[in-house]
Design a protein around this motif. Structure first.
Motif, PDB file in Angstrom:
ATOM      1  N   LEU A 129       0.829  -1.204   0.000  1.00 16.00           N
ATOM      2  CA  LEU A 129       0.000   0.000   0.000  1.00 16.00           C
ATOM      3  C   LEU A 129       0.865   1.257   0.000  1.00 16.00           C
ATOM      4  O   LEU A 129       0.618   2.197  -0.769  1.00 16.00           O
ATOM      5  CB  LEU A 129      -0.925  -0.012   1.219  1.00 16.00           C
ATOM      6  CG  LEU A 129      -1.934   1.107   1.339  1.00 16.00           C
ATOM      7  CD1 LEU A 129      -2.881   1.119   0.144  1.00 16.00           C
ATOM      8  CD2 LEU A 129      -2.717   0.955   2.634  1.00 16.00           C
ATOM      9  N   ILE A 130       1.900   1.264   0.832  1.00 11.43           N
ATOM     10  CA  ILE A 130       2.820   2.404   0.868  1.00 11.43           C
ATOM     11  C   ILE A 130       3.554   2.540  -0.454  1.00 11.43           C
ATOM     12  O   ILE A 130       3.706   3.640  -0.991  1.00 11.43           O
ATOM     13  CB  ILE A 130       3.803   2.279   2.053  1.00 11.43           C
ATOM     14  CG1 ILE A 130       3.042   2.500   3.359  1.00 11.43           C
ATOM     15  CG2 ILE A 130       4.964   3.264   1.910  1.00 11.43           C
ATOM     16  CD1 ILE A 130       3.846   2.205   4.602  1.00 11.43           C
ATOM     17  N   ARG A 131       3.977   1.420  -1.014  1.00 12.36           N
ATOM     18  CA  ARG A 131       4.667   1.446  -2.314  1.00 12.36           C
ATOM     19  C   ARG A 131       3.759   2.041  -3.390  1.00 12.36           C
ATOM     20  O   ARG A 131       4.182   2.886  -4.181  1.00 12.36           O
ATOM     21  CB  ARG A 131       5.103   0.030  -2.694  1.00 12.36           C
ATOM     22  CG  ARG A 131       6.010  -0.047  -3.884  1.00 12.36           C
ATOM     23  CD  ARG A 131       6.513  -1.466  -4.140  1.00 12.36           C
ATOM     24  NE  ARG A 131       7.457  -1.862  -3.107  1.00 12.36           N
ATOM     25  CZ  ARG A 131       7.268  -2.858  -2.230  1.00 12.36           C
ATOM     26  NH1 ARG A 131       6.178  -3.577  -2.263  1.00 12.36           N
ATOM     27  NH2 ARG A 131       8.177  -3.152  -1.328  1.00 12.36           N
ATOM     28  N   GLU A 132       2.489   1.624  -3.413  1.00 14.19           N
ATOM     29  CA  GLU A 132       1.530   2.150  -4.396  1.00 14.19           C
ATOM     30  C   GLU A 132       1.320   3.654  -4.218  1.00 14.19           C
ATOM     31  O   GLU A 132       1.272   4.396  -5.197  1.00 14.19           O
ATOM     32  CB  GLU A 132       0.190   1.432  -4.261  1.00 14.19           C
ATOM     33  CG  GLU A 132       0.201   0.011  -4.755  1.00 14.19           C
ATOM     34  CD  GLU A 132      -1.110  -0.707  -4.467  1.00 14.19           C
ATOM     35  OE1 GLU A 132      -2.104  -0.041  -4.071  1.00 14.19           O
ATOM     36  OE2 GLU A 132      -1.146  -1.933  -4.634  1.00 14.19           O
ATOM     37  N   GLN A 133       1.171   4.092  -2.978  1.00 11.90           N
ATOM     38  CA  GLN A 133       0.949   5.509  -2.721  1.00 11.90           C
ATOM     39  C   GLN A 133       2.177   6.346  -3.068  1.00 11.90           C
ATOM     40  O   GLN A 133       2.054   7.452  -3.584  1.00 11.90           O
ATOM     41  CB  GLN A 133       0.560   5.735  -1.256  1.00 11.90           C
ATOM     42  CG  GLN A 133      -0.851   5.298  -0.951  1.00 11.90           C
ATOM     43  CD  GLN A 133      -1.870   6.077  -1.762  1.00 11.90           C
ATOM     44  OE1 GLN A 133      -1.916   7.294  -1.728  1.00 11.90           O
ATOM     45  NE2 GLN A 133      -2.690   5.369  -2.512  1.00 11.90           N
ATOM     46  N   LEU A 134       3.352   5.814  -2.791  1.00  8.50           N
ATOM     47  CA  LEU A 134       4.585   6.523  -3.139  1.00  8.50           C
ATOM     48  C   LEU A 134       4.690   6.668  -4.653  1.00  8.50           C
ATOM     49  O   LEU A 134       4.998   7.754  -5.161  1.00  8.50           O
ATOM     50  CB  LEU A 134       5.804   5.782  -2.584  1.00  8.50           C
ATOM     51  CG  LEU A 134       7.157   6.400  -2.937  1.00  8.50           C
ATOM     52  CD1 LEU A 134       7.264   7.834  -2.451  1.00  8.50           C
ATOM     53  CD2 LEU A 134       8.276   5.543  -2.368  1.00  8.50           C
ATOM     54  N   LEU A 135       4.420   5.600  -5.379  1.00  7.42           N
ATOM     55  CA  LEU A 135       4.469   5.665  -6.836  1.00  7.42           C
ATOM     56  C   LEU A 135       3.469   6.693  -7.354  1.00  7.42           C
ATOM     57  O   LEU A 135       3.798   7.493  -8.236  1.00  7.42           O
ATOM     58  CB  LEU A 135       4.183   4.291  -7.438  1.00  7.42           C
ATOM     59  CG  LEU A 135       4.224   4.207  -8.960  1.00  7.42           C
ATOM     60  CD1 LEU A 135       5.602   4.594  -9.494  1.00  7.42           C
ATOM     61  CD2 LEU A 135       3.849   2.810  -9.422  1.00  7.42           C
ATOM     62  N   TYR A 136       2.272   6.692  -6.807  1.00 10.03           N
ATOM     63  CA  TYR A 136       1.249   7.666  -7.202  1.00 10.03           C
ATOM     64  C   TYR A 136       1.760   9.093  -6.987  1.00 10.03           C
ATOM     65  O   TYR A 136       1.650   9.948  -7.862  1.00 10.03           O
ATOM     66  CB  TYR A 136      -0.036   7.421  -6.412  1.00 10.03           C
ATOM     67  CG  TYR A 136      -1.094   8.472  -6.634  1.00 10.03           C
ATOM     68  CD1 TYR A 136      -1.871   8.462  -7.792  1.00 10.03           C
ATOM     69  CD2 TYR A 136      -1.300   9.475  -5.693  1.00 10.03           C
ATOM     70  CE1 TYR A 136      -2.844   9.442  -8.002  1.00 10.03           C
ATOM     71  CE2 TYR A 136      -2.271  10.451  -5.893  1.00 10.03           C
ATOM     72  CZ  TYR A 136      -3.034  10.423  -7.048  1.00 10.03           C
ATOM     73  OH  TYR A 136      -3.983  11.392  -7.248  1.00 10.03           O
TER      74      TYR A 136
END
Length: 106
Positions: free
Chosen positions: A88-95
């Motif tokens: 989830l953190i990885r996805e939000q960082l990429l976003y």
């Protein structure tokens, strides 16, 4: 503030390892509460952040520990709910990395 490099148990821990560790620790100590609701977790985090703000007024680094406690509470909740916090953190960082820069007006 202690340095995690001084503690080999925590050194290099991935986010999901932190989630597992805090969940196991709280189960062993009788602090685990798998019936907490999302609303309760948010209310607890808000209370901890209020303490962090008050601590910062008294001691410049006091609130940092409260921030860490909030992160650990959220980590445990995610573990209880089967939420892959690391992903989830990885996805939000990429976003966030893909968002255009917006100049802040001074």
């Amino acid at each position: 503030m202690s340095n995690s490099n001084q503690n080999p148990v925590l050194n290099g821990m991935a986010i999901n390892e932190v989630v597992a560790s805090i969940t196991i620790n709280n189960k062993v100590k009788g602090l685990h509460n798998p019936t907490r609701t999302f609303e309760e977790v948010i209310a607890d985090a808000k209370a901890q952040l209020s303490v962090a703000l008050a601590s910062e007024d008294m001691q410049p680094t006091g609130g940092i520990y409260e921030l860490a406690n909030v992160i650990l509470q959220i980590a445990e909740y995610c573990g209880e709910q089967g939420i892959d916090l690391e992903e989830l953190i990885r996805e939000q960082l990429l976003y966030k990395l893909m968002q255009p820069a917006v100049k802040v007006q001074e």
